[in-house]
Design a protein around this motif. Structure first.
Motif, PDB file in Angstrom:
ATOM      1  N   LEU A  69       0.830  -1.216   0.000  1.00 26.27           N
ATOM      2  CA  LEU A  69       0.000   0.000   0.000  1.00 26.27           C
ATOM      3  C   LEU A  69       0.862   1.263   0.000  1.00 26.27           C
ATOM      4  N   LYS A  70       2.008   1.178   0.655  1.00 28.20           N
ATOM      5  CA  LYS A  70       2.884   2.343   0.764  1.00 28.20           C
ATOM      6  C   LYS A  70       3.608   2.636  -0.547  1.00 28.20           C
ATOM      7  N   LYS A  85       8.574 -11.808 -10.492  1.00 26.21           N
ATOM      8  CA  LYS A  85       7.501 -12.283  -9.623  1.00 26.21           C
ATOM      9  C   LYS A  85       6.389 -11.250  -9.504  1.00 26.21           C
ATOM     10  N   LEU A  86       6.748  -9.978  -9.423  1.00 25.02           N
ATOM     11  CA  LEU A  86       5.731  -8.931  -9.372  1.00 25.02           C
ATOM     12  C   LEU A  86       4.894  -8.928 -10.647  1.00 25.02           C
ATOM     13  N   ILE A 109       5.371 -17.509  -4.609  1.00 25.53           N
ATOM     14  CA  ILE A 109       4.605 -16.433  -5.235  1.00 25.53           C
ATOM     15  C   ILE A 109       3.566 -15.826  -4.297  1.00 25.53           C
ATOM     16  N   GLY A 110       3.201 -16.531  -3.240  1.00 26.84           N
ATOM     17  CA  GLY A 110       2.166 -16.047  -2.325  1.00 26.84           C
ATOM     18  C   GLY A 110       2.480 -14.705  -1.707  1.00 26.84           C
ATOM     19  N   ASP A 111       3.717 -14.526  -1.287  1.00 26.48           N
ATOM     20  CA  ASP A 111       4.109 -13.255  -0.670  1.00 26.48           C
ATOM     21  C   ASP A 111       4.023 -12.110  -1.675  1.00 26.48           C
ATOM     22  N   VAL A 112       4.358 -12.402  -2.901  1.00 22.80           N
ATOM     23  CA  VAL A 112       4.310 -11.368  -3.931  1.00 22.80           C
ATOM     24  C   VAL A 112       2.861 -11.006  -4.251  1.00 22.80           C
ATOM     25  N   ILE A 113       1.976 -12.004  -4.182  1.00 24.47           N
ATOM     26  CA  ILE A 113       0.555 -11.718  -4.414  1.00 24.47           C
ATOM     27  C   ILE A 113       0.056 -10.709  -3.379  1.00 24.47           C
ATOM     28  N   LEU A 119      -0.194  -2.920  -3.647  1.00 25.98           N
ATOM     29  CA  LEU A 119       0.131  -1.971  -4.718  1.00 25.98           C
ATOM     30  C   LEU A 119      -1.112  -1.579  -5.508  1.00 25.98           C
ATOM     31  N   MET A 120      -2.028  -2.536  -5.683  1.00 24.37           N
ATOM     32  CA  MET A 120      -3.246  -2.273  -6.457  1.00 24.37           C
ATOM     33  C   MET A 120      -4.342  -1.621  -5.611  1.00 24.37           C
TER      34      MET A 120
END
Length: 153
Positions: A69-70, A85-86, A109-113, A119-120
């Motif tokens: 979010l930041k 990964k992002l 990939i879970g942490d990147v999700i 971010l979204m």
């Protein structure tokens, strides 16, 4: 040696499970599955183990979501996610929507999700419900698999 490990697990099992589960849901390379299995095998309540692991893992994901979010600068400074990964996570979000969050337990990939959800600017309510359900389901299957293979229920 085995006795001291068993005593260590029994004496501080839930606390260690919470901490390990929390850390495992950040980008740190930890896993909580072995401790979940050990605790259930040692006779800890499978439901309590599932709830402690789920709560710790969920709260760890919340920290990663918050960093997302930041913004990208904060993520790059504290977590350094790989661009590949992002990008892959963003593609998954675009293709499957918020239900991608049910799979934040998937290693790698879970942490990147969770970062991408931040971010979204995904609503925290949607994030919370789906991430908690996904993580709960994972630990439930794991813990009760131990019970089943141990001849219990």
């Amino acid at each position: 040696m085995l006795e001291s490990l068993t005593a260590f697990i029994v004496d501080y099992g839930y606390l260690h499970l919470f901490i390990l589960s929390f850390l495992a849901s950040t980008v740190l390379p930890f896993g909580s599955e072995a401790l979940v299995i050990a605790l259930v095998y040692q006779g800890f309540s499978p439901f309590a183990v599932v709830m402690v692991a789920t709560t710790g893992n969920f709260l760890g994901s919340c920290t990663t979501y918050y960093l997302g979010l930041k913004g990208r600068n904060v993520l790059d400074r504290y977590l350094s996610p790989s661009p590949e990964k992002l990008e892959k996570s963003e593609r998954l979000f675009n293709k499957y929507g918020v239900y991608t969050l049910l799979f934040t337990w998937v290693p790698g990939i879970g942490d990147v999700i969770t970062m991408v959800a931040g971010l979204m600017q995904l609503s925290f309510r949607s994030f919370s419900i789906l991430v908690f359900l996904g993580k709960f389901g994972r630990y439930l299957v794991l813990a009760y698999s131990v019970v089943l293979f141990n001849g219990g229920f």
